[in-house]
Motif scaffolding. Structure first.
Motif, PDB file in Angstrom:
ATOM      1  N   LEU A 138       0.833  -1.204   0.000  1.00  0.00           N
ATOM      2  CA  LEU A 138       0.000   0.000   0.000  1.00  0.00           C
ATOM      3  C   LEU A 138       0.869   1.256   0.000  1.00  0.00           C
ATOM      4  O   LEU A 138       0.572   2.223  -0.699  1.00  0.00           O
ATOM      5  N   ALA A 139       1.951   1.213   0.777  1.00  0.00           N
ATOM      6  CA  ALA A 139       2.832   2.381   0.877  1.00  0.00           C
ATOM      7  C   ALA A 139       3.489   2.709  -0.465  1.00  0.00           C
ATOM      8  O   ALA A 139       3.764   3.874  -0.759  1.00  0.00           O
ATOM      9  N   SER A 140       3.712   1.669  -1.271  1.00  0.00           N
ATOM     10  CA  SER A 140       4.370   1.916  -2.561  1.00  0.00           C
ATOM     11  C   SER A 140       3.377   2.323  -3.645  1.00  0.00           C
ATOM     12  O   SER A 140       3.770   2.624  -4.775  1.00  0.00           O
ATOM     13  N   ASP A 141       2.098   2.315  -3.311  1.00  0.00           N
ATOM     14  CA  ASP A 141       1.070   2.673  -4.288  1.00  0.00           C
ATOM     15  C   ASP A 141       0.689   4.147  -4.105  1.00  0.00           C
ATOM     16  O   ASP A 141       0.016   4.516  -3.141  1.00  0.00           O
ATOM     17  N   THR A 142       1.121   4.981  -5.034  1.00  0.00           N
ATOM     18  CA  THR A 142       0.880   6.422  -4.879  1.00  0.00           C
ATOM     19  C   THR A 142      -0.612   6.781  -4.950  1.00  0.00           C
ATOM     20  O   THR A 142      -1.066   7.684  -4.255  1.00  0.00           O
ATOM     21  N   ASP A 143      -1.341   6.037  -5.788  1.00  0.00           N
ATOM     22  CA  ASP A 143      -2.781   6.307  -5.901  1.00  0.00           C
ATOM     23  C   ASP A 143      -3.476   6.059  -4.568  1.00  0.00           C
ATOM     24  O   ASP A 143      -4.325   6.842  -4.136  1.00  0.00           O
ATOM     25  N   VAL A 148      -1.842   5.153   9.729  1.00  0.00           N
ATOM     26  CA  VAL A 148      -1.017   4.902  10.921  1.00  0.00           C
ATOM     27  C   VAL A 148      -0.141   3.674  10.704  1.00  0.00           C
ATOM     28  O   VAL A 148       1.051   3.683  11.007  1.00  0.00           O
ATOM     29  N   HIS A 149      -0.733   2.637  10.128  1.00  0.00           N
ATOM     30  CA  HIS A 149       0.054   1.424   9.881  1.00  0.00           C
ATOM     31  C   HIS A 149       1.142   1.681   8.848  1.00  0.00           C
ATOM     32  O   HIS A 149       2.260   1.202   8.999  1.00  0.00           O
ATOM     33  N   VAL A 150       0.790   2.446   7.805  1.00  0.00           N
ATOM     34  CA  VAL A 150       1.772   2.740   6.757  1.00  0.00           C
ATOM     35  C   VAL A 150       2.920   3.569   7.340  1.00  0.00           C
ATOM     36  O   VAL A 150       4.090   3.238   7.148  1.00  0.00           O
ATOM     37  N   VAL A 151       2.576   4.633   8.074  1.00  0.00           N
ATOM     38  CA  VAL A 151       3.614   5.523   8.610  1.00  0.00           C
ATOM     39  C   VAL A 151       4.471   4.790   9.639  1.00  0.00           C
ATOM     40  O   VAL A 151       5.692   4.947   9.661  1.00  0.00           O
ATOM     41  N   THR A 152       3.847   3.973  10.457  1.00  0.00           N
ATOM     42  CA  THR A 152       4.608   3.225  11.468  1.00  0.00           C
ATOM     43  C   THR A 152       5.600   2.270  10.796  1.00  0.00           C
ATOM     44  O   THR A 152       6.740   2.156  11.224  1.00  0.00           O
ATOM     45  N   ALA A 153       5.149   1.625   9.725  1.00  0.00           N
ATOM     46  CA  ALA A 153       6.014   0.653   9.058  1.00  0.00           C
ATOM     47  C   ALA A 153       7.151   1.329   8.296  1.00  0.00           C
ATOM     48  O   ALA A 153       8.259   0.820   8.254  1.00  0.00           O
ATOM     49  N   THR A 154       6.832   2.477   7.671  1.00  0.00           N
ATOM     50  CA  THR A 154       7.858   3.118   6.845  1.00  0.00           C
ATOM     51  C   THR A 154       8.779   4.036   7.643  1.00  0.00           C
ATOM     52  O   THR A 154       9.824   4.423   7.176  1.00  0.00           O
ATOM     53  N   ASN A 155       8.349   4.383   8.882  1.00  0.00           N
ATOM     54  CA  ASN A 155       9.148   5.292   9.694  1.00  0.00           C
ATOM     55  C   ASN A 155       9.243   4.729  11.109  1.00  0.00           C
ATOM     56  O   ASN A 155       8.668   5.280  12.046  1.00  0.00           O
TER      57      ASN A 155
END
Lengths: 135, 177
Positions: free
Chosen positions: B103-108, B133-140
Motif C-alpha cells: 500500500l505504501a508503494s502505491d501512490t494512488d 497509521v500502519h503505513v507511517v509506522t512501518a515506513t518510519n
C-alpha cells in the motif's frame, strides 16, 4: 389475499417449480420487516427448505428461485437471533458462498447482499456485547 | 457471537468465522470487488474485510490481487463502496506488514487515503487514519515512540481522534527527520 404460512410451507415442497417460486416469493415478502413473521416461519422449520432451494440446480426458474431464497435467507438473519442460528445451522452461509459462483448477476448480487447482512448482523451483536461503538 | 462460534463447525475449518477463508470463496470475492455493479463490489469488499482475520488471510488477499481493485474502489463516487474498501484495507494493514508495504508503494492509494483523512464523514476519516497509521509506522519505525504494530494490536479500538493525532504526530516526526 395473504396466504397462510402453513400453506406456503407446503407449496415450498411442491414438485412444480412455478408454485415453489410463487411460494418463496410470498414468504420473502411476508418476512421482510416483520420480526413476528420471521419467528413464526423459523418455528415452522422453513429455513432449511429455503436454504435447500438456494442450492437447487438445473430446474426451470432456478435463477429466480435462487434470488428469492438468497434474499429470504438474508432477511431471516436480520433482527432475529433465532433466524441467524437457523440459517447457520442449516448450512446457509456455505450455500450463499456457493451461489457467488453463479453466472447470473442477480443471483450473485442477492447472495452478496445476504452474506453482508449476515456478517454485519453478527458483528453488531458482538460489538454490543463488548460495549464497543461500531457503526 | 453465534456466527463466530458455529460457522466453523459447518465448514470444518479450524478458525472461527472463516468460511470466508475458503480459497475459492476468497478468490471469487477478490474478483467481485472489481464488479461494475456497485452493490456487488461493496458487498465483496465488506466480506473481504471480515475475511481478513490474520496474517495468512491478509497475504492471500495480496496474492489474489484484491488490493488493486480495493484501492480503485477507494476512488469510487459511492460512499458505501469507499467505506467498504477503506475498511478492508485497514483490516488487511492491521494484520500484515506485506500489505502495508504494498500500500505504501502505491501512490494512488496514498493520495486517496490522504484525501479521505479530510473527509466530512467520520467513519471514512477513521478508516483512512487507521490505514495511514500502519503505513507511517512501518515506513518510519523510529518516528513513533510506543506506536509500534504491537501497541496498535493491543489497543485496536482507538477513537478516530486518537488515530488522527497519531497520523499528525507521525507527519511531524517525518518532517523533523
Amino acid at each position: 389475499m395473504v396466504a397462510r404460512p402453513e400453506d406456503l410451507v407446503q407449496h415450498l415442497y411442491s414438485s412444480d417449480a412455478s408454485i415453489r417460486l410463487k411460494a418463496i416469493k410470498e414468504v420473502k415478502n411476508q418476512i421482510i420487516g416483520n420480526k413476528t413473521k420471521k419467528l413464526s416461519y423459523v418455528k415452522l422449520g422453513v429455513v432449511p427448505r429455503v436454504v435447500e432451494l438456494l442450492a437447487t440446480e438445473g430446474e426451470p426458474d432456478d435463477a429466480a428461485i435462487k434470488v428469492q431464497s438468497a434474499t429470504a435467507v438474508g432477511s431471516f438473519c436480520y433482527g432475529v437471533p433465532d433466524g441467524l442460528r437457523a440459517v447457520v445451522d442449516s448450512g446457509g452461509v456455505a450455500s450463499l458462498l456457493a451461489a457467488l459462483h453463479s453466472d447470473k448477476e442477480k443471483v450473485v448480487e442477492a447472495s452478496v447482499r445476504s452474506l453482508k447482512m449476515i456478517f454485519q448482523v453478527g458483528l453488531r451483536r458482538r460489538c454490543r456485547r463488548c460495549r464497543l461503538v461500531c457503526t | 457471537m453465534y456466527i463466530d462460534q458455529h460457522i466453523h463447525t459447518q465448514s470444518g475449518q479450524s478458525q472461527p468465522s472463516n468460511v470466508l477463508l475458503d480459497a475459492a470463496a476468497l478468490q471469487r470475492l477478490a474478483t467481485l470487488v472489481s464488479s461494475p455493479n456497485r452493490a456487488v463490489a461493496e458487498g465483496a469488499a465488506v466480506l473481504l474485510a471480515h475475511a481478513t482475520t490474520d496474517d495468512t488471510s491478509s497475504l492471500s488477499l495480496c496474492s489474489l490481487g484484491a488490493l488493486t481493485p480495493l484501492v480503485a474502489l477507494l476512488g469510487s463516487q459511492d460512499r458505501g463502496c469507499q467505506e467498504a474498501a477503506a475498511e478492508a484495507l485497514a483490516q488487511a494493514c492491521a494484520k500484515s506488514s506485506v500489505v502495508v508495504e504494498t500500500l505504501a508503494s502505491d501512490t494512488d492509494a496514498m493520495a486517496a487515503l490522504g484525501l479521505m483523512v479530510k473527509s466530512r464523514r467520520p467513519r471514512l476519516r477513521f478508516l483512512a487514519c487507521k490505514c495511514l497509521v500502519h503505513v507511517v509506522t512501518a515506513t518510519n519505525p523510529n518516528g513513533g515512540d510506543g506506536l509500534s504494530d504491537d501497541t496498535l494490536e493491543q489497543q485496536p479500538q482507538r477513537s478516530v481522534k486518537t488515530y488522527s493525532q497519531m497520523v499528525r504526530m507521525h507527519a511531524v516526526h517525518a518532517v523533523l527527520d
